[in-house]
Design a protein around this motif. Sequence first.
Motif, PDB file in Angstrom:
ATOM      1  N   TRP A   1     -54.411 -18.290   2.242  1.00 59.30           N
ATOM      2  CA  TRP A   1     -55.540 -17.655   2.928  1.00 59.30           C
ATOM      3  C   TRP A   1     -55.243 -17.217   4.362  1.00 59.30           C
ATOM      4  CZ3 TRP A   1     -60.995 -19.779   1.293  1.00 59.30           C
ATOM      5  CH2 TRP A   1     -61.143 -19.577  -0.070  1.00 59.30           C
ATOM      6  N   PRO A   2     -54.497 -17.985   5.162  1.00 57.84           N
ATOM      7  CA  PRO A   2     -54.221 -17.487   6.518  1.00 57.84           C
ATOM      8  C   PRO A   2     -53.480 -16.155   6.512  1.00 57.84           C
ATOM      9  CG  PRO A   2     -53.736 -19.810   6.413  1.00 57.84           C
ATOM     10  CD  PRO A   2     -54.008 -19.368   5.009  1.00 57.84           C
ATOM     11  N   LEU A   3     -52.566 -15.979   5.557  1.00 54.54           N
ATOM     12  CA  LEU A   3     -51.849 -14.695   5.497  1.00 54.54           C
ATOM     13  C   LEU A   3     -52.793 -13.575   5.082  1.00 54.54           C
ATOM     14  CD1 LEU A   3     -48.313 -15.276   3.990  1.00 54.54           C
ATOM     15  CD2 LEU A   3     -48.977 -14.793   6.331  1.00 54.54           C
ATOM     16  N   LEU A   4     -53.667 -13.896   4.130  1.00 49.31           N
ATOM     17  CA  LEU A   4     -54.661 -12.887   3.726  1.00 49.31           C
ATOM     18  C   LEU A   4     -55.591 -12.591   4.903  1.00 49.31           C
ATOM     19  CD1 LEU A   4     -55.448 -14.333   0.186  1.00 49.31           C
ATOM     20  CD2 LEU A   4     -54.178 -12.254   0.686  1.00 49.31           C
TER      21      LEU A   4
ATOM     22  N   SER B   1     -44.830 -25.801   1.069  1.00 51.07           N
ATOM     23  CA  SER B   1     -43.881 -26.454   1.985  1.00 51.07           C
ATOM     24  C   SER B   1     -43.504 -25.497   3.114  1.00 51.07           C
ATOM     25  CB  SER B   1     -42.631 -26.870   1.225  1.00 51.07           C
ATOM     26  OG  SER B   1     -41.889 -25.714   0.889  1.00 51.07           O
ATOM     27  N   LEU B   2     -42.983 -26.071   4.204  1.00 49.78           N
ATOM     28  CA  LEU B   2     -42.559 -25.235   5.339  1.00 49.78           C
ATOM     29  C   LEU B   2     -41.448 -24.280   4.923  1.00 49.78           C
ATOM     30  CD1 LEU B   2     -42.567 -27.550   8.475  1.00 49.78           C
ATOM     31  CD2 LEU B   2     -43.745 -25.375   8.223  1.00 49.78           C
ATOM     32  N   LEU B   3     -40.604 -24.752   3.996  1.00 52.07           N
ATOM     33  CA  LEU B   3     -39.506 -23.887   3.534  1.00 52.07           C
ATOM     34  C   LEU B   3     -40.078 -22.662   2.811  1.00 52.07           C
ATOM     35  CD1 LEU B   3     -36.482 -23.431   3.194  1.00 52.07           C
ATOM     36  CD2 LEU B   3     -36.586 -24.744   1.076  1.00 52.07           C
ATOM     37  N   MET B   4     -41.047 -22.925   1.944  1.00 51.21           N
ATOM     38  CA  MET B   4     -41.699 -21.813   1.223  1.00 51.21           C
ATOM     39  C   MET B   4     -42.354 -20.851   2.215  1.00 51.21           C
ATOM     40  SD  MET B   4     -42.667 -20.427  -1.608  1.00 51.21           S
ATOM     41  CE  MET B   4     -42.619 -21.550  -3.002  1.00 51.21           C
TER      42      MET B   4
ATOM     43  N   ILE C   1     -41.434 -16.926   2.903  1.00 50.73           N
ATOM     44  CA  ILE C   1     -42.464 -15.872   2.787  1.00 50.73           C
ATOM     45  C   ILE C   1     -42.472 -15.012   4.050  1.00 50.73           C
ATOM     46  CG2 ILE C   1     -44.970 -15.453   2.723  1.00 50.73           C
ATOM     47  CD1 ILE C   1     -45.200 -17.909   0.887  1.00 50.73           C
ATOM     48  N   MET C   2     -42.471 -15.689   5.211  1.00 52.12           N
ATOM     49  CA  MET C   2     -42.562 -14.945   6.471  1.00 52.12           C
ATOM     50  C   MET C   2     -41.314 -14.086   6.716  1.00 52.12           C
ATOM     51  SD  MET C   2     -45.507 -15.644   7.459  1.00 52.12           S
ATOM     52  CE  MET C   2     -45.541 -14.769   8.996  1.00 52.12           C
TER      53      MET C   2
ATOM     54  N   LEU D   1     -40.777 -12.330  11.230  1.00 53.34           N
ATOM     55  CA  LEU D   1     -39.420 -12.885  11.248  1.00 53.34           C
ATOM     56  C   LEU D   1     -39.331 -14.083  12.190  1.00 53.34           C
ATOM     57  CD1 LEU D   1     -36.960  -9.834  11.284  1.00 53.34           C
ATOM     58  CD2 LEU D   1     -37.313 -11.485   9.455  1.00 53.34           C
ATOM     59  N   ALA D   2     -39.907 -13.925  13.391  1.00 51.98           N
ATOM     60  CA  ALA D   2     -39.856 -15.024  14.371  1.00 51.98           C
ATOM     61  C   ALA D   2     -40.593 -16.246  13.832  1.00 51.98           C
ATOM     62  CB  ALA D   2     -40.479 -14.567  15.691  1.00 51.98           C
TER      63      ALA D   2
END
Lengths: 342, 337
Positions: free
Chosen positions: A270-273, A315-318, A322-323, B54-55
């Motif tokens: 949701w934050p990305l949306l 997870s932070l890795l996921m 994504i980012m 990216l950052a």
Amino acid sequence: MTTGELYGILAERGLVSPDQPLPELPAQTQSPWYVQALVGFCAWIAGILLLVFLVMVVMPSNGRGDSAIFLTVGAVLCVVAGFLFAKIAVRSQFANQLALALSFGGQIGIAVGLGIDGAGVRAALWGMLVVEIIMVFAMRNHFQRFLSTLFAVVAWALAMDELLLRDLPGGWAYSERFSQVPQSPDVFLSVALWLVVWAPVVFGALWLARRESSWMADGRETVLRPVTHGLIASLAIAPLALLPSIFWIALGLGREPSLTSGTSGLIAPWPLLGASLALLGLALAFLLRHRPLMGLAVVFALLEISSFYYVLGASLLMKSLIMILLGAALLGSARRLQAVWK
Amino acid sequence: MDPEVSRQHLGSASKALSPAAMAAALELSGLRPTPDEWRRFTLQSMQGAGVLSLAAGMVFLVAFNWQQIGLYGRFAMVEVPMLLALAVAWIKGLDKLSGKLALMLAVMLTGALLALFGQTYQTGADVYELFLGWAVLTLPWVIACRFSPCWALWLLLINLSALFYSGWSDHIGPFSWIFSSRLGLTAWALPFVLNTFAYIGVEALLRSKAPGFEARWLGRGVMTAAMGFATTNVVILIAELWKTDTPKLLTPLMFIAASVGLFAYAFWRRDELFPFAVLALSWLVATTTILSRAMIEAKSGIGGVLVVAVYIIVAAAGAARGIAYLGGLWKVRETAA
């Protein structure tokens, strides 16, 4: 371009009569956005104090507040505010400020009145949605209409959150009902639920921004301008404010201790949306050349990205993948578009 | 001479123009973006969002603390993108947005690198040292970047450093003797002083048209932060949230000096009303706190609530009217909400 030059070109194109008089530049009737923010903040505090004073005065001596008192005081304050806006506030800054304070106090009174009895929080949210829509049409004040639109969207999204997830921000989670929603991440369901809440708001904002010339020409500027701005502001602000309780609990602001149960997987994207909604708000503000709204959208898009770090369910890795992929895709697309447009 | 066309102008001509004429008027007068402007906006938004994504991704990756990757791998994970960003900035040049964004990405990745360093070697450094080191190390790049968002990021780092440092000011550090309760100052005094100097610097650079300081929002943000910290200082003292045995004169004096200075400067410039709104809000908050405390001490009961409410309404109305008067006098036109 001056008005004379503009009317000259419009006349050449046959869009206005050559002898049509130029419109006179009206005096600046609306304060700058930061003065309105100052006035709004003060009215908010004063409104709460006025409501407290009035409720204490009319409350029975046994000290028991009931919904009828809050509803009555709230409704009376809103009616008085509407009268002041319609009759006096245009000429008097004091009346304008008083009306705004009374209106805020009235709205809070009605929300409390609806919430403390009977159907509780659900009645308060749906009731406030109706109240805010009425306020948009009843209150003859640009800033009040802007805020009422924003509050209407907040009420709508909270009501839908409560209806769909049995969950509200700030730790107001109904923990016993958490089991009704999926425990594991389900991207499709997550996006579908999110779209149910936000698609109508997006549609409304797009429709109004695109049809600006039409409603301006029809003389509906006084109502639809603040509504359009309110919808754009809500696209930026509301998604962050409405992240369900599990997000606020993760920040230590909620009261539900169990972080493993509930909506965590469901709300992870949701934050990305929400950030994408803020970017849409940015584009619409750019369309209207409204720099304060553009700034608001940028700030809230950044906050949405920050909140993605804290939201549970992935997870932070996921999240980092994504980012990084999103960033690479955006930069690659920008490069490709640049080449095409050249 | 006719005034420039504005939306307010066209709104006042509603019903005199058909929808087609209104659409043409909006486009002809530049009140709607042209296709070229849309293309530029789209590209800039995508580039900006891409760099930020990216950052953020790199910061999340460092925070994940991926133990399966070896020491060199973990550092390479941050350093390689940083070197790539610097290379892009070098190749594109800092006159182009893509070059500026690439250098800004390198500034952001420096923080990720410092965090990774602290995480790997457990340096025991305080959080303020991370932000201070980040700000100091990246200052040359920020200067070279000549980009308002990059300066905003740098000022944010300095503020975070000051805020975290203030929590320690009674215990350690070279400035402890100044920014501590010994002089009757609160923990917010250091950020206030820093932002005040930052505002003076930003304003001077804005007025001298220095590259990277063209945007008015940067100065406004720093000014708001400075007055916000000054007001917080005063409110803390009035409400006695900060216990100190020393005289409490310095904090109110700093607040008054900052207010008078800002008022005099804005009145001399006569080109914007924003400082007056900030000053009005600061003084409203401070005086309302004084009034509320007086009402509580006088045990005025529910009547005191009404007095405070009426005071806020009257004071805010007065401030709005005063600002509107100055706006009319100086013919300052600003965007409404």
